[in-house]
Structures are given as structure tokens and as C-alpha cells.
Design an enzyme around this catalytic site. Structure first.
Site, PDB file in Angstrom:
ATOM      1  N   ASN A  29      -4.346   6.173  -1.255  1.00  0.00           N
ATOM      2  CA  ASN A  29      -3.722   4.970  -0.788  1.00  0.00           C
ATOM      3  C   ASN A  29      -4.865   3.893  -0.642  1.00  0.00           C
ATOM      4  OD1 ASN A  29      -2.699   2.927   0.876  1.00  0.00           O
ATOM      5  ND2 ASN A  29      -3.434   3.888   2.791  1.00  0.00           N
ATOM      6  N   MET A  84       0.892  -1.169  -0.032  1.00  0.00           N
ATOM      7  CA  MET A  84      -0.035  -0.118  -0.053  1.00  0.00           C
ATOM      8  C   MET A  84       0.797   1.544   0.101  1.00  0.00           C
ATOM      9  SD  MET A  84      -3.325  -0.713   0.030  1.00  0.00           S
ATOM     10  CE  MET A  84      -4.502  -1.926   0.380  1.00  0.00           C
ATOM     11  N   CYS A  85       0.337   2.415  -0.389  1.00  0.00           N
ATOM     12  CA  CYS A  85       0.868   3.649  -0.483  1.00  0.00           C
ATOM     13  C   CYS A  85       0.645   4.300   0.816  1.00  0.00           C
ATOM     14  CB  CYS A  85       0.451   4.446  -1.579  1.00  0.00           C
ATOM     15  SG  CYS A  85       0.316   3.537  -3.146  1.00  0.00           S
ATOM     16  N   GLU A  86       1.483   5.557   0.900  1.00  0.00           N
ATOM     17  CA  GLU A  86       1.073   6.447   2.201  1.00  0.00           C
ATOM     18  C   GLU A  86       1.024   7.772   1.703  1.00  0.00           C
ATOM     19  OE1 GLU A  86       3.079   5.898   5.888  1.00  0.00           O
ATOM     20  OE2 GLU A  86       3.671   3.963   5.743  1.00  0.00           O
ATOM     21  N   ILE A 117       3.822   8.734  -1.375  1.00  0.00           N
ATOM     22  CA  ILE A 117       4.825   7.576  -1.761  1.00  0.00           C
ATOM     23  C   ILE A 117       3.974   6.543  -2.065  1.00  0.00           C
ATOM     24  CG2 ILE A 117       6.617   8.706  -0.294  1.00  0.00           C
ATOM     25  CD1 ILE A 117       5.864   6.865   1.863  1.00  0.00           C
TER      26      ILE A 117
END
Length: 275
Positions: free
Chosen positions: A108, A1-3, A78
Site C-alpha cells: 500500500n 491508496m490501496c488497503e 484491494i
């Protein structure tokens, strides 16, 4: 997963302290090595910086830490890729113009089954589910309010309704801003902290860096920082509830409540301060 990382402030402010910790998660303390980006909503417009390199190795991210940009609203991301190749066009945030204003969006989660009908006014430039969701949100707002932007409360309700539809297809944590205010939606996890008088000292979780906010802020400064996971110790982070949408303006969360005598959203809504 993204942040995700976002900021809403009462005055133009620099996010370099929080960004210093956040960028560490893009390859050193986290696995988000598939690009990063940040959007600054400044008075002259929205400044977008994106890179398909890990933020920990990016010369752009390094320069940003040492040459901070001040803005009232910031959206950063990110990436750990789930859909779409590692490429600049798939790096968040994404931006589009609606009602003459630039909006920025970062997501996200994974929405692999979300395939809405295309809208000619908002066409994805990349291959991500995230950009599809962003285009769907803006297209929906344009259909609901084709001539001019609605009140904040009416817009909040519209975004809340569409977010619930999208979230049926997977995880939908996102931050959305038009430079005037910032919206954040939690599907699984999202946190925020309010930095205001009397201010506190804080230490970053991801690197050895501390700050005393009393030395860097005036009495009337107020800033909200939103992040997927808390970035610091020494200050109070608040967790979003799953399915919750929050609106931030002037460095504070605002709660949307129906106006007196309101029924089914047909009467005016009002926004109340909520701390």
C-alpha cells in the site's frame, strides 16, 4: 491508496469474517475498485487468487466469503491504481519462489521514484512500483543468503534494512509471507489485533455482521489479523509506529532483540514473544 489485510495463525484458520468486511472497501465503503487478490499459504503450497474487478462485484470474492479457505498465513489486497493499468498482472498479492519456498507480497503506497537496477532472477511481470519493490526485496535476500535461508532474526534485519532504503522513495506499507511466518512494515498506517483466549465478540465496521469468537475457537487458538485500518469494533487494535517492521509467527508478534554481547549485528539475534 490501496488497503492491506493479512493473517498469521497458530493453526490453519479461515479469514472469511475479516475478509467480508475488508472486501466491502473494494467498491462500496471504499474507493479501491481496481482489483483485489488473496494468497493462502497452505501445507501443499501457496494458493493465489487475483481479479482485476472490484472485490464488491467479484464472483470470486463472493465465492470466497461462502467457501472459506483455511491457512496459517494469508496476504490480501484491494487496489486503487497509481502505477500500471487495471489488469490481472498488476493485482496484488504478487508471488515468487526463493529458496524453494513461495513468498507472497502486497503493498500500500506509492514509490514513483523507486527504479532499482533489474535483477535477472526476479523480473516484474507487470508495471507496478509494488512489484518492483517485491523483486528488489527478494533479490536482496538472495544476494545476502545465496545458498539457504538464514535465521528468522537475520532475515528480519535484512528486510528491515532494505525496507528503509525503499521507503525513502515514498509510502511503503507492506505485508510479506513465506508461509512459515509473516512480516508487516508500516510507513504511514497499519494496525493489528491478536485474537486469543478468552476471545471477544466483534462487529465489522463496513457491514452489519457480528461474531462471537468464543463460539468458533479452541482455548489454544491464537490468530493475528493485520489491516491498513481496523476492521472491527469490540476488540483491541494496535497501531504500528511509522517505520516499524513486525514479525508474526504462531499467531503472535515476535520482537527481535540482539543476543547477549551482540554488536553491529555480528553476533546471533534472538526472537522474543511480544504481546
Amino acid at each position: 491508496m490501496c488497503e492491506l489485510l493479512g493473517m498469521n495463525s497458530s493453526k490453519p484458520a479461515a479469514l472469511n469474517f475479516s475478509f467480508a468486511g475488508f472486501s466491502e472497501r473494494g467498491g462500496r465503503t471504499g474507493e479501491h475498485r481496481d482489483g483485489w487478490g488473496i494468497a493462502f499459504h497452505e501445507p501443499a503450497g501457496c494458493r493465489l487468487i487475483i481479479d482485476d474487478r472490484p472485490s464488491i462485484d467479484s464472483p470470486l470474492a463472493h465465492a470466497l466469503k461462502h467457501n472459506p479457505v483455511k491457512a496459517k498465513n494469508v496476504v490480501a489486497h484491494i487496489r486503487k491504481a497509481t502505477e500500471g493499468e487495471v489488469a490481472p498482472q498488476n493485482s496484488h498479492p504478487f508471488t515468487r519462489v526463493l529458496w524453494g519456498t513461495t513468498w507472497s507480497f502486497a503493498h500500500n503506497g506509492n514509490l514513483s521514484t523507486f527504479r532499482p537496477a533489474p535483477d535477472p532472477h526476479f523480473v516484474p511481470a507487470g508495471e507496478t512500483d509494488s512489484e518492483r519493490a517485491f523483486c528488489y526485496l527478494l533479490a536482496g535476500l538472495r544476494r545476502r543468503f545465496p545458498v539457504q535461508p538464514p535465521s528468522r532474526a537475520a532475515l528480519f534485519i535484512a528486510v528491515q534494512t532494505m525496507a528503509a532504503v525503499i521507503a525513502r522513495h515514498g509510502t511503503f506499507n507492506f505485508i510479506l509471507s513465506n508461509g512459515d511466518f509473516l512480516l508487516a512494515h508500516c510507513s504511514t498506517q497499519l494496525h493489528y489485533v491478536v485474537r486469543a483466549y478468552p476471545f471477544a465478540s466483534a462487529s465489522l465496521v463496513d457491514c452489519d455482521l457480528q461474531i462471537d469468537f468464543r463460539q468458533h475457537n479452541h482455548l489454544d487458538d491464537q490468530i493475528v489479523v493485520i489491516a491498513t485500518l481496523p476492521l472491527t469494533t469490540g476488540e483491541q487494535w494496535h497501531r504500528f509506529e511509522p517505520g516499524e517492521l513486525k514479525l508474526f509467527s504462531g499467531g503472535a508478534p515476535l520482537a527481535v532483540h540482539p543476543g547477549p554481547g551482540s554488536d553491529s549485528g555480528s553476533k546471533p539475534l534472538r526472537l522474543l514473544m511480544s504481546y
